[in-house]
Design a protein around this motif. Sequence first.
Motif, mmCIF file in Angstrom:
data_model
loop_
_atom_site.group_PDB
_atom_site.id
_atom_site.type_symbol
_atom_site.label_atom_id
_atom_site.label_comp_id
_atom_site.label_asym_id
_atom_site.label_seq_id
_atom_site.Cartn_x
_atom_site.Cartn_y
_atom_site.Cartn_z
ATOM 1 N N ARG A 114 10.671 9.760 -10.283
ATOM 2 C CA ARG A 114 10.286 9.602 -8.773
ATOM 3 C C ARG A 114 8.728 9.738 -8.656
ATOM 4 N NH1 ARG A 114 12.848 8.186 -4.071
ATOM 5 N NH2 ARG A 114 11.512 8.650 -2.465
ATOM 6 N N GLU A 115 8.055 10.769 -9.340
ATOM 7 C CA GLU A 115 6.572 10.699 -9.567
ATOM 8 C C GLU A 115 5.826 9.231 -9.829
ATOM 9 O OE1 GLU A 115 4.295 13.956 -11.385
ATOM 10 O OE2 GLU A 115 6.259 15.403 -10.734
ATOM 11 N N TRP A 116 6.332 8.883 -10.856
ATOM 12 C CA TRP A 116 5.937 7.911 -11.514
ATOM 13 C C TRP A 116 6.058 6.623 -10.508
ATOM 14 C CZ3 TRP A 116 8.871 3.187 -12.431
ATOM 15 C CH2 TRP A 116 8.077 2.181 -12.978
ATOM 16 N N ALA A 117 7.090 6.323 -9.909
ATOM 17 C CA ALA A 117 7.446 5.433 -8.972
ATOM 18 C C ALA A 117 6.536 5.604 -7.711
ATOM 19 C CB ALA A 117 8.817 5.303 -8.611
ATOM 20 N N GLU A 118 6.305 6.579 -7.197
ATOM 21 C CA GLU A 118 5.363 6.912 -6.031
ATOM 22 C C GLU A 118 3.849 6.408 -6.600
ATOM 23 O OE1 GLU A 118 6.218 8.216 -2.895
ATOM 24 O OE2 GLU A 118 8.020 8.872 -2.999
ATOM 25 N N SER A 119 3.604 6.893 -7.696
ATOM 26 C CA SER A 119 2.310 6.559 -7.917
ATOM 27 C C SER A 119 2.032 5.090 -8.280
ATOM 28 C CB SER A 119 1.982 7.227 -9.455
ATOM 29 O OG SER A 119 0.829 6.902 -9.870
ATOM 30 N N MET A 120 2.990 4.442 -8.806
ATOM 31 C CA MET A 120 2.964 3.040 -8.971
ATOM 32 C C MET A 120 3.084 2.294 -7.502
ATOM 33 S SD MET A 120 2.806 1.782 -12.001
ATOM 34 C CE MET A 120 3.198 0.195 -12.165
ATOM 35 N N TYR A 121 3.873 2.591 -6.715
ATOM 36 C CA TYR A 121 3.977 1.975 -5.442
ATOM 37 C C TYR A 121 2.605 2.359 -4.657
ATOM 38 C CZ TYR A 121 5.500 0.727 -0.708
ATOM 39 O OH TYR A 121 5.471 0.206 0.455
ATOM 40 N N ALA A 122 2.108 3.407 -4.559
ATOM 41 C CA ALA A 122 0.944 3.692 -4.041
ATOM 42 C C ALA A 122 -0.216 2.736 -4.508
ATOM 43 C CB ALA A 122 0.704 5.075 -4.046
ATOM 44 N N SER A 123 -0.364 2.592 -5.929
ATOM 45 C CA SER A 123 -1.446 1.930 -6.386
ATOM 46 C C SER A 123 -1.466 0.546 -5.961
ATOM 47 C CB SER A 123 -1.596 2.197 -7.879
ATOM 48 O OG SER A 123 -0.598 1.392 -8.421
ATOM 49 N N PHE A 124 -0.419 -0.102 -5.650
ATOM 50 C CA PHE A 124 -0.023 -1.413 -5.285
ATOM 51 C C PHE A 124 -0.348 -1.547 -3.830
ATOM 52 C CE2 PHE A 124 1.040 -1.957 -9.775
ATOM 53 C CZ PHE A 124 0.742 -2.969 -9.945
ATOM 54 N N GLU A 125 0.212 -0.761 -2.792
ATOM 55 C CA GLU A 125 0.283 -0.898 -1.658
ATOM 56 C C GLU A 125 -1.145 -1.064 -1.046
ATOM 57 O OE1 GLU A 125 2.781 1.103 1.910
ATOM 58 O OE2 GLU A 125 1.704 2.386 0.741
ATOM 59 N N ILE A 126 -1.891 -0.020 -1.856
ATOM 60 C CA ILE A 126 -3.259 0.036 -1.342
ATOM 61 C C ILE A 126 -3.999 -1.166 -1.259
ATOM 62 C CG2 ILE A 126 -4.342 0.884 -3.176
ATOM 63 C CD1 ILE A 126 -5.811 3.021 -1.562
ATOM 64 N N ASP A 127 -4.015 -2.031 -2.048
ATOM 65 C CA ASP A 127 -4.413 -3.369 -2.146
ATOM 66 C C ASP A 127 -3.642 -4.461 -1.755
ATOM 67 O OD1 ASP A 127 -6.707 -2.334 -3.572
ATOM 68 O OD2 ASP A 127 -5.626 -2.188 -5.595
ATOM 69 N N ALA A 128 -2.489 -4.061 -1.158
ATOM 70 C CA ALA A 128 -1.753 -5.335 -0.689
ATOM 71 C C ALA A 128 -2.254 -5.611 0.650
ATOM 72 C CB ALA A 128 -0.299 -4.730 -0.534
ATOM 73 N N ARG A 129 -1.812 -6.750 1.344
ATOM 74 C CA ARG A 129 -2.485 -7.187 2.531
ATOM 75 C C ARG A 129 -1.250 -7.890 3.253
ATOM 76 N NH1 ARG A 129 -3.132 -10.397 -1.577
ATOM 77 N NH2 ARG A 129 -2.390 -12.700 -1.683
ATOM 78 N N PRO A 130 -1.285 -7.796 4.718
ATOM 79 C CA PRO A 130 -0.125 -8.400 5.340
ATOM 80 C C PRO A 130 0.131 -9.724 5.207
ATOM 81 C CG PRO A 130 -1.820 -7.116 6.938
ATOM 82 C CD PRO A 130 -2.362 -7.179 5.479
ATOM 83 N N VAL A 131 1.114 -10.332 5.645
ATOM 84 C CA VAL A 131 1.682 -11.700 5.356
ATOM 85 C C VAL A 131 0.989 -12.387 6.520
ATOM 86 C CG1 VAL A 131 3.536 -13.233 5.248
ATOM 87 C CG2 VAL A 131 3.554 -10.924 3.704
ATOM 88 N N ASN A 132 0.465 -13.526 6.166
ATOM 89 C CA ASN A 132 0.163 -14.480 7.226
ATOM 90 C C ASN A 132 1.387 -15.388 7.400
ATOM 91 O OD1 ASN A 132 -0.947 -16.523 8.952
ATOM 92 N ND2 ASN A 132 -2.955 -16.549 7.903
ATOM 93 N N ARG A 133 2.311 -15.216 8.347
ATOM 94 C CA ARG A 133 3.546 -15.958 8.519
ATOM 95 C C ARG A 133 2.880 -17.441 8.689
ATOM 96 N NH1 ARG A 133 7.703 -17.656 10.318
ATOM 97 N NH2 ARG A 133 9.344 -17.183 11.679
ATOM 98 N N GLU A 134 2.125 -17.748 9.576
ATOM 99 C CA GLU A 134 1.536 -19.181 9.925
ATOM 100 C C GLU A 134 1.005 -19.944 8.668
ATOM 101 O OE1 GLU A 134 0.435 -16.272 11.755
ATOM 102 O OE2 GLU A 134 2.058 -16.681 13.155
ATOM 103 N N ALA A 135 0.281 -19.374 7.541
ATOM 104 C CA ALA A 135 -0.133 -19.933 6.769
ATOM 105 C C ALA A 135 1.016 -20.591 5.882
ATOM 106 C CB ALA A 135 -0.596 -19.098 5.585
ATOM 107 N N TYR A 136 2.325 -20.104 5.983
ATOM 108 C CA TYR A 136 3.422 -20.546 5.247
ATOM 109 C C TYR A 136 4.388 -21.409 6.083
ATOM 110 C CZ TYR A 136 2.661 -16.843 2.143
ATOM 111 O OH TYR A 136 2.302 -15.743 1.244
ATOM 112 N N LEU A 137 4.052 -21.684 7.127
ATOM 113 C CA LEU A 137 4.519 -22.620 8.182
ATOM 114 C C LEU A 137 4.009 -24.035 8.256
ATOM 115 C CD1 LEU A 137 6.032 -20.302 10.612
ATOM 116 C CD2 LEU A 137 7.575 -21.312 8.769
ATOM 117 N N GLU A 138 2.729 -24.050 7.849
ATOM 118 C CA GLU A 138 1.976 -25.232 7.960
ATOM 119 C C GLU A 138 2.244 -26.473 7.090
ATOM 120 O OE1 GLU A 138 -1.983 -23.816 7.052
ATOM 121 O OE2 GLU A 138 -2.203 -22.965 9.112
#
Length: 138
Positions: A114-138
């Motif tokens: 659980r500790e490892w998973a929380e750490s991994m998740y947090a390390s990627f979530e911090i650099d993730a960006r919101p999805v731009n839905r419109e970009a996929y519908l063009e």
Amino acid sequence: MNRFKSLLRQANEVRYLRPEVALMEPCFDVLLSLVDASVDVTLVDRPSCHAYFITTYPERSLELEKRDNFTVLEHDELPQCGIGLLETRVTISCYGQDSGSVQAVIDTDVPAIREWAESMYASFEIDARPVNREAYLE
């Protein structure tokens, strides 16, 4: 898949790093019911996975996008396995490298995992960006 679905149904919060289409598509109705039940869901995945769901399920995707308890983020460089934080369980999903098919889903309640998973998740979530839905519908 049945075990994963049962874990999802019991969750009061879902955070998933690299859930992938092969894992989430069979569980799409369960995911929708969780969101309808006000469960907080955050998914961090690759842009190609979001493109698939947005173009294959445009109405459902738009409906989910409008919900305050549903967050979808994207990241270009994710680990080889999926990591899910579901209630008191951690799931690790393994995918076929060429096919993207689900090879195994492991679930555990071991505190060190659980500790490892929380750490991994947090390390990627911090650099993730919101999805731009419109970009996929063009």
